[in-house]
Design a protein around this motif. Structure first.
Motif, PDB file in Angstrom:
ATOM      1  N   GLU A   1      -6.614  27.238  -7.063  1.00 20.82           N
ATOM      2  CA  GLU A   1      -5.733  26.674  -8.087  1.00 20.82           C
ATOM      3  C   GLU A   1      -4.558  25.940  -7.457  1.00 20.82           C
ATOM      4  OE1 GLU A   1      -4.440  29.748 -10.687  1.00 20.82           O
ATOM      5  OE2 GLU A   1      -6.425  30.110 -11.544  1.00 20.82           O
ATOM      6  N   ARG A   2      -4.579  25.782  -6.133  1.00 21.61           N
ATOM      7  CA  ARG A   2      -3.436  25.219  -5.422  1.00 21.61           C
ATOM      8  C   ARG A   2      -3.755  23.806  -4.914  1.00 21.61           C
ATOM      9  NH1 ARG A   2       0.565  28.459  -3.992  1.00 21.61           N
ATOM     10  NH2 ARG A   2       1.068  27.027  -2.294  1.00 21.61           N
ATOM     11  N   PRO A   3      -2.959  22.801  -5.298  1.00 23.81           N
ATOM     12  CA  PRO A   3      -3.186  21.444  -4.790  1.00 23.81           C
ATOM     13  C   PRO A   3      -3.035  21.321  -3.278  1.00 23.81           C
ATOM     14  CG  PRO A   3      -1.751  21.410  -6.715  1.00 23.81           C
ATOM     15  CD  PRO A   3      -1.894  22.842  -6.322  1.00 23.81           C
ATOM     16  N   ASP A   4      -2.103  22.088  -2.683  1.00 22.37           N
ATOM     17  CA  ASP A   4      -1.931  21.990  -1.229  1.00 22.37           C
ATOM     18  C   ASP A   4      -3.151  22.529  -0.499  1.00 22.37           C
ATOM     19  OD1 ASP A   4      -1.353  24.585  -2.055  1.00 22.37           O
ATOM     20  OD2 ASP A   4       0.127  24.935  -0.489  1.00 22.37           O
TER      21      ASP A   4
ATOM     22  N   GLU B   1       0.832  -1.213   0.000  1.00 24.60           N
ATOM     23  CA  GLU B   1       0.000   0.000   0.000  1.00 24.60           C
ATOM     24  C   GLU B   1       0.861   1.255   0.000  1.00 24.60           C
ATOM     25  OE1 GLU B   1      -2.552   2.091   3.424  1.00 24.60           O
ATOM     26  OE2 GLU B   1      -3.426   0.186   2.737  1.00 24.60           O
ATOM     27  N   ALA B   2       1.900   1.269   0.827  1.00 22.35           N
ATOM     28  CA  ALA B   2       2.782   2.430   0.898  1.00 22.35           C
ATOM     29  C   ALA B   2       3.482   2.674  -0.440  1.00 22.35           C
ATOM     30  CB  ALA B   2       3.804   2.249   2.012  1.00 22.35           C
ATOM     31  N   ALA B   3       3.931   1.596  -1.070  1.00 15.95           N
ATOM     32  CA  ALA B   3       4.605   1.742  -2.363  1.00 15.95           C
ATOM     33  C   ALA B   3       3.658   2.248  -3.431  1.00 15.95           C
ATOM     34  CB  ALA B   3       5.206   0.399  -2.784  1.00 15.95           C
ATOM     35  N   LEU B   4       2.434   1.738  -3.424  1.00 17.00           N
ATOM     36  CA  LEU B   4       1.440   2.161  -4.417  1.00 17.00           C
ATOM     37  C   LEU B   4       1.098   3.636  -4.268  1.00 17.00           C
ATOM     38  CD1 LEU B   4      -0.729   1.538  -6.599  1.00 17.00           C
ATOM     39  CD2 LEU B   4      -2.260   0.911  -4.719  1.00 17.00           C
ATOM     40  N   LEU B   5       0.840   4.073  -3.043  1.00 16.91           N
ATOM     41  CA  LEU B   5       0.438   5.458  -2.808  1.00 16.91           C
ATOM     42  C   LEU B   5       1.604   6.430  -2.947  1.00 16.91           C
ATOM     43  CD1 LEU B   5      -2.019   4.944   0.181  1.00 16.91           C
ATOM     44  CD2 LEU B   5      -2.566   5.349  -2.221  1.00 16.91           C
ATOM     45  N   ALA B   6       2.823   5.905  -3.011  1.00 18.87           N
ATOM     46  CA  ALA B   6       3.984   6.755  -3.273  1.00 18.87           C
ATOM     47  C   ALA B   6       4.180   6.999  -4.767  1.00 18.87           C
ATOM     48  CB  ALA B   6       5.243   6.124  -2.690  1.00 18.87           C
ATOM     49  N   GLY B   7       3.308   6.395  -5.594  1.00 16.62           N
ATOM     50  CA  GLY B   7       3.378   6.637  -7.027  1.00 16.62           C
ATOM     51  C   GLY B   7       4.018   5.520  -7.820  1.00 16.62           C
ATOM     52  N   ASN B   8       4.251   4.369  -7.205  1.00 20.99           N
ATOM     53  CA  ASN B   8       4.830   3.231  -7.912  1.00 20.99           C
ATOM     54  C   ASN B   8       3.733   2.259  -8.335  1.00 20.99           C
ATOM     55  OD1 ASN B   8       7.797   3.811  -7.304  1.00 20.99           O
ATOM     56  ND2 ASN B   8       6.936   3.713  -5.241  1.00 20.99           N
ATOM     57  N   GLY B   9       4.080   1.348  -9.231  1.00 26.87           N
ATOM     58  CA  GLY B   9       3.183   0.259  -9.552  1.00 26.87           C
ATOM     59  C   GLY B   9       3.498  -0.936  -8.676  1.00 26.87           C
ATOM     60  N   ILE B  10       2.501  -1.763  -8.384  1.00 27.71           N
ATOM     61  CA  ILE B  10       2.747  -2.996  -7.632  1.00 27.71           C
ATOM     62  C   ILE B  10       2.171  -4.162  -8.440  1.00 27.71           C
ATOM     63  CG2 ILE B  10       2.832  -1.915  -5.352  1.00 27.71           C
ATOM     64  CD1 ILE B  10      -0.031  -2.841  -4.885  1.00 27.71           C
ATOM     65  N   LEU B  11       2.870  -5.281  -8.419  1.00 22.26           N
ATOM     66  CA  LEU B  11       2.513  -6.434  -9.240  1.00 22.26           C
ATOM     67  C   LEU B  11       2.376  -7.675  -8.365  1.00 22.26           C
ATOM     68  CD1 LEU B  11       2.139  -7.696 -12.086  1.00 22.26           C
ATOM     69  CD2 LEU B  11       4.623  -8.093 -12.088  1.00 22.26           C
ATOM     70  N   PHE B  12       1.158  -8.266  -8.362  1.00 23.68           N
ATOM     71  CA  PHE B  12       0.916  -9.548  -7.698  1.00 23.68           C
ATOM     72  C   PHE B  12       1.028 -10.652  -8.749  1.00 23.68           C
ATOM     73  CE2 PHE B  12      -1.514  -6.427  -5.255  1.00 23.68           C
ATOM     74  CZ  PHE B  12      -1.169  -6.747  -3.943  1.00 23.68           C
ATOM     75  N   LEU B  13       1.664 -11.765  -8.382  1.00 23.30           N
ATOM     76  CA  LEU B  13       1.812 -12.893  -9.279  1.00 23.30           C
ATOM     77  C   LEU B  13       1.144 -14.117  -8.673  1.00 23.30           C
ATOM     78  CD1 LEU B  13       5.553 -12.509 -10.382  1.00 23.30           C
ATOM     79  CD2 LEU B  13       3.500 -11.862 -11.679  1.00 23.30           C
ATOM     80  N   ALA B  14       0.463 -14.871  -9.500  1.00 27.32           N
ATOM     81  CA  ALA B  14      -0.200 -16.096  -9.034  1.00 27.32           C
ATOM     82  C   ALA B  14       0.835 -17.085  -8.513  1.00 27.32           C
ATOM     83  CB  ALA B  14      -1.005 -16.709 -10.175  1.00 27.32           C
ATOM     84  N   GLY B  15       0.583 -17.639  -7.315  1.00 27.71           N
ATOM     85  CA  GLY B  15       1.481 -18.609  -6.711  1.00 27.71           C
ATOM     86  C   GLY B  15       2.682 -18.012  -6.026  1.00 27.71           C
TER      87      GLY B  15
ATOM     88  N   ARG C   1      -0.229  14.327  -2.227  1.00 27.00           N
ATOM     89  CA  ARG C   1      -0.102  14.909  -0.885  1.00 27.00           C
ATOM     90  C   ARG C   1      -0.840  14.103   0.173  1.00 27.00           C
ATOM     91  NH1 ARG C   1       0.577  18.576  -4.707  1.00 27.00           N
ATOM     92  NH2 ARG C   1       1.904  20.383  -4.285  1.00 27.00           N
ATOM     93  N   LEU C   2      -1.821  13.318  -0.220  1.00 29.99           N
ATOM     94  CA  LEU C   2      -2.610  12.528   0.729  1.00 29.99           C
ATOM     95  C   LEU C   2      -2.546  11.064   0.315  1.00 29.99           C
ATOM     96  CD1 LEU C   2      -5.733  14.858   1.087  1.00 29.99           C
ATOM     97  CD2 LEU C   2      -3.722  14.759   2.544  1.00 29.99           C
ATOM     98  N   ARG C   3      -1.541  10.365   0.769  1.00 25.73           N
ATOM     99  CA  ARG C   3      -1.329   8.973   0.372  1.00 25.73           C
ATOM    100  C   ARG C   3      -2.054   8.051   1.332  1.00 25.73           C
ATOM    101  NH1 ARG C   3       5.116   9.642  -1.240  1.00 25.73           N
ATOM    102  NH2 ARG C   3       4.777  11.415  -2.637  1.00 25.73           N
ATOM    103  N   ASP C   4      -3.365   8.149   1.295  1.00 22.97           N
ATOM    104  CA  ASP C   4      -4.216   7.422   2.217  1.00 22.97           C
ATOM    105  C   ASP C   4      -5.343   6.776   1.414  1.00 22.97           C
ATOM    106  OD1 ASP C   4      -6.063   6.581   4.160  1.00 22.97           O
ATOM    107  OD2 ASP C   4      -5.524   8.202   5.517  1.00 22.97           O
ATOM    108  N   PRO C   5      -5.536   5.456   1.552  1.00 20.06           N
ATOM    109  CA  PRO C   5      -6.618   4.798   0.795  1.00 20.06           C
ATOM    110  C   PRO C   5      -8.008   5.267   1.213  1.00 20.06           C
ATOM    111  CG  PRO C   5      -5.644   3.274   2.371  1.00 20.06           C
ATOM    112  CD  PRO C   5      -4.762   4.490   2.353  1.00 20.06           C
ATOM    113  N   ARG C   6      -8.111   5.955   2.349  1.00 21.85           N
ATOM    114  CA  ARG C   6      -9.410   6.495   2.750  1.00 21.85           C
ATOM    115  C   ARG C   6      -9.796   7.739   1.961  1.00 21.85           C
ATOM    116  NH1 ARG C   6      -8.011   6.539   9.089  1.00 21.85           N
ATOM    117  NH2 ARG C   6      -6.056   7.230   8.113  1.00 21.85           N
ATOM    118  N   MET C   7      -8.834   8.294   1.202  1.00 20.96           N
ATOM    119  CA  MET C   7      -9.176   9.389   0.290  1.00 20.96           C
ATOM    120  C   MET C   7      -9.798   8.795  -0.963  1.00 20.96           C
ATOM    121  SD  MET C   7      -6.919  12.338  -1.594  1.00 20.96           S
ATOM    122  CE  MET C   7      -7.042  11.652  -3.252  1.00 20.96           C
ATOM    123  N   LYS C   8     -11.064   9.074  -1.161  1.00 22.16           N
ATOM    124  CA  LYS C   8     -11.802   8.482  -2.266  1.00 22.16           C
ATOM    125  C   LYS C   8     -11.910   9.466  -3.433  1.00 22.16           C
ATOM    126  CE  LYS C   8     -12.454   4.881   0.271  1.00 22.16           C
ATOM    127  NZ  LYS C   8     -11.656   3.668   0.027  1.00 22.16           N
TER     128      LYS C   8
END
Length: 468
Positions: A209-212, A73-87, A134-141
Motif C-alpha cells: 500500500e506504499r508508493p515508496d 522534460e524536467a518541468a513536466l515530470l515535476a508535475g507542471n504543464g508545458i505548452l508549445f506554441l507554433a512559431g 517519485r520517479l521523474r524519468d520518461p523511461r518509466m512507462k
C-alpha cells in the motif's frame, strides 16, 4: 536534447517519442487568442487538473519560458504543464500544484518509523501519479488497459523500460488475458487468476500500500500492477526474501535493519512451529526438558481434562476468532476486542482448568511472531501451515516437526515467480554474482550495495557508483 523547435509538429514528435507508452502523460491541441495561435499542451494526468488548464492556459498566467527540451522534460515530470506554441522557439512551463501530497491517505497495513507516510488510494490514476511523483524519468512507462467484460476495470502496468527483462511484460499480459470475467473489484482477484502456482499458500506476487515501496520495486527492474478501486498494488517478480523487507530497512542504518530482519526470519519459523514443538515435547519428549520445568508444567496441567493437542487447538482457534472479530468490527471497538478478549478468554480458561497457563503463553507468543512478519498475505501462509505442523508434532513428535520443515522447504524450492527462483538469494545466488546476498538476512551498508537484484536485466544491474 537540444533547443526547442518553432515547428509544432516537430515538438509533438519529440513528445510522442520521448514519452512513448507513458499513458499517464497526456497531450492535447489548444488554440489561443481566439483561435489564431495553435499550441500543444503536455501534462501529467492527475498532477495537472482541468481547473488549472481552464484558468492558466487561457490566461497564460504564472508561466515561465524554457529554451531546451531538457528543461521542458524536467518541468513536466515535476508535475507542471508545458505548452508549445507554433512559431515559438520557447516552451512555456505552466505552474500547477504538482503531484498529490500527504493528504492522499496513509498506509495502514505497512507502518514504518521512518519514511513517507503516504499510502495508495482507490484511484488507479492517482496511484500511478504517486509513483510518477517519485520517479521523474520518461523511461518509466505506464501501460493502461481494461479488465472485466462488465466492470471494465482500469489497470496499469508500471515499469522501467531499460531495466525489466525482455518478455516479462508479454508474459504477464498473456496471463491477464487468459480469462474472461464479469468484473475485477480488487487486485487480489487478478493475483489469484494470474498466479502460476495457484495451489500454494505462499503468494508469488508481493502486495503493498506504499508508493515508496512500489517505486523502489520499479527501480529494481520489477513491474507494478495498479488496479482501479484497490489501494493495494501488486509487485512481480517476487521471492521469499522480499516478503521480509520493509521500506524503512533502506532508510535506517544497516545494523538496525539487519537486527530487525533476523527477528522477522526467526518469528516466521516460530509462527509455524512453536505450538507444534510444545505439543511434540509434552507428548513424546518430556525427557528433553529440565526436571524443574517438567514439575512446573505438570503442576500447571493438574486438573486439565484435555491432552496437549486439544489444549493448543482450542486456544489457537480462540485466538483466530478474536483476530477475525477485531478485523470486522470498527477500529476502536476492534482494538478493544482484540486486547480485552484475549485477556479475558485466556485468564478464564486457565481459571476454569480448561487449559494450562503455559499453553496461553505459547499461543500468545506464536500470535506475536505472526504479527512480526511485514506482509499479511505472506504471514497467513505460516498461520495455515501451523495447524499441519501441530498435527505432525502430535503424531510423530519432533521428527514430525522436522518433516514439516522439510516439506515446506521442498515446496518452496519448486516455486518460482516469472522465472525467478522463490528462494533467491539462498539458492542460485551465483546468477547475480552473489550480489543479492547483500540484501538478504544481513543488510550490507548502503554504499556496498552497488548492484540491482536479480530482477533487473544483467546489463543494467549497476545502480550506485562514485562520481568520476
Amino acid at each position: 536534447m537540444g533547443e526547442v523547435s518553432p515547428v509544432l509538429s516537430e515538438n509533438k514528435a519529440w513528445v510522442q517519442k520521448r514519452f512513448e507508452k507513458c499513458d499517464d502523460i497526456l497531450n492535447r491541441q489548444v488554440f489561443l487568442d481566439d483561435g489564431k495561435q495553435e499550441g500543444l499542451l503536455v501534462y501529467v494526468e492527475v498532477a495537472v487538473s482541468n481547473l488549472m488548464l481552464e484558468e492558466h492556459v487561457i490566461g497564460l498566467s504564472d508561466v515561465q519560458p524554457l529554451a531546451t527540451y531538457d528543461e521542458a522534460e524536467a518541468a513536466l515530470l515535476a508535475g507542471n504543464g508545458i505548452l508549445f506554441l507554433a512559431g515559438d522557439d520557447n516552451v512555456y512551463k505552466i505552474s500547477s500544484k504538482g503531484y498529490p501530497g500527504l493528504g492522499v491517505s496513509k498506509a495502514e497495513s505497512e507502518k514504518v518509523m521512518r519514511g513517507s507516510k503516504e499510502g495508495f488510494t482507490e484511484s488507479e490514476k492517482l496511484n500511478v501519479a504517486l509513483i510518477r511523483k517519485r520517479l521523474r524519468d520518461p523511461r518509466m512507462k505506464v501501460e493502461e488497459g481494461q479488465i472485466g467484460t462488465r466492470s471494465h476495470t482500469m489497470t496499469a502496468l508500471v515499469y522501467m523500460e531499460d531495466l525489466i527483462y525482455p518478455g516479462l511484460l508479454d508474459t504477464i499480459k498473456q496471463q491477464m488475458d487468459a480469462y474472461e470475467i464479469d468484473g475485477i473489484m480488487d487486485s487480489g482477484m487478478l493475483e489469484q487468476l494470474t498466479e502460476k502456482h495457484w495451489l500454494s499458500p505462499f503468494p508469488q506476487y508481493q502486495s503493498t500500500e506504499r508508493p515508496d515501496r512500489a517505486a523502489s520495486a520499479v527501480l529494481e527492474g520489477r513491474v507494478v500492477l495498479v488496479t482501479d478501486h484497490s489501494p493495494t498494488v501488486l509487485i512481480f517478480p517476487s521471492d521469499y526474501n522480499s516478503f521480509f523487507q520493509t521500506s524503512d530497512d533502506w532508510y535506517n542504518r544497516f545494523e538496525i535493519a539487519t537486527f530487525a530482519r533476523m527477528l522477522r526470519f526467526f518469528a516466521a519459523i516460530l509462527a509455524m512451529s512453536f505450538p507444534a514443538i510444545y505439543v511434540a515435547v509434552t507428548t513424546w519428549h518430556t525427557s528433553l526438558l529440565p526436571t524443574n520445568l517438567i514439575l512446573s508444567m505438570a503442576a500447571a496441567r493438574q486438573g486439565v481434562p484435555f491432552p496437549s493437542l486439544g489444549e493448543v487447538l482450542l486456544m489457537e482457534i480462540s485466538f483466530e476468532l478474536i483476530r477475525e472479530a477485531g478485523i470486522r468490527l470498527p477500529g476502536p471497538i476492534g482494538n478493544t476486542i482484540g486486547i480485552v478478549g484475549g485477556l479475558i478468554i485466556g485468564q478464564s480458561a486457565v481459571a476454569a482448568n480448561v487449559v494450562s497457563p503455559i499453553v496461553v503463553i505459547v499461543v500468545a507468543f506464536t500470535a506475536l511472531c505472526s504479527f512480526a512478519i511485514p506482509n499479511e498475505e505472506f504471514a497467513s501462509a505460516f498461520r495455515l501451515l501451523k495447524y499441519g505442523c501441530i498435527f505432525m508434532g502430535a503424531w510423530l513428535g519432533l521428527y514430525g516437526v522436522l518433516l514439516s520443515y522439510l516439506w515446506v522447504l521442498i515446496h518452496l524450492s519448486h516455486l518460482n515467480s516469472f522465472g525467478i527462483p522463490y528462494l533467491m538469494p539462498y539458492v542460485a545466488s551465483d546468477l547475480n554474482d552473489y550480489e543479492d546476498e547483500r540484501d538478504s538476512l544481513i543488510r550490507f551498508p548502503l554504499r556496498m550495495m552497488r548492484k540491482r537484484p536479480i530482477f533487473a536485466r544483467r546489463e543494467a544491474r549497476i545502480r550506485l557508483r562514485k562520481k568520476g
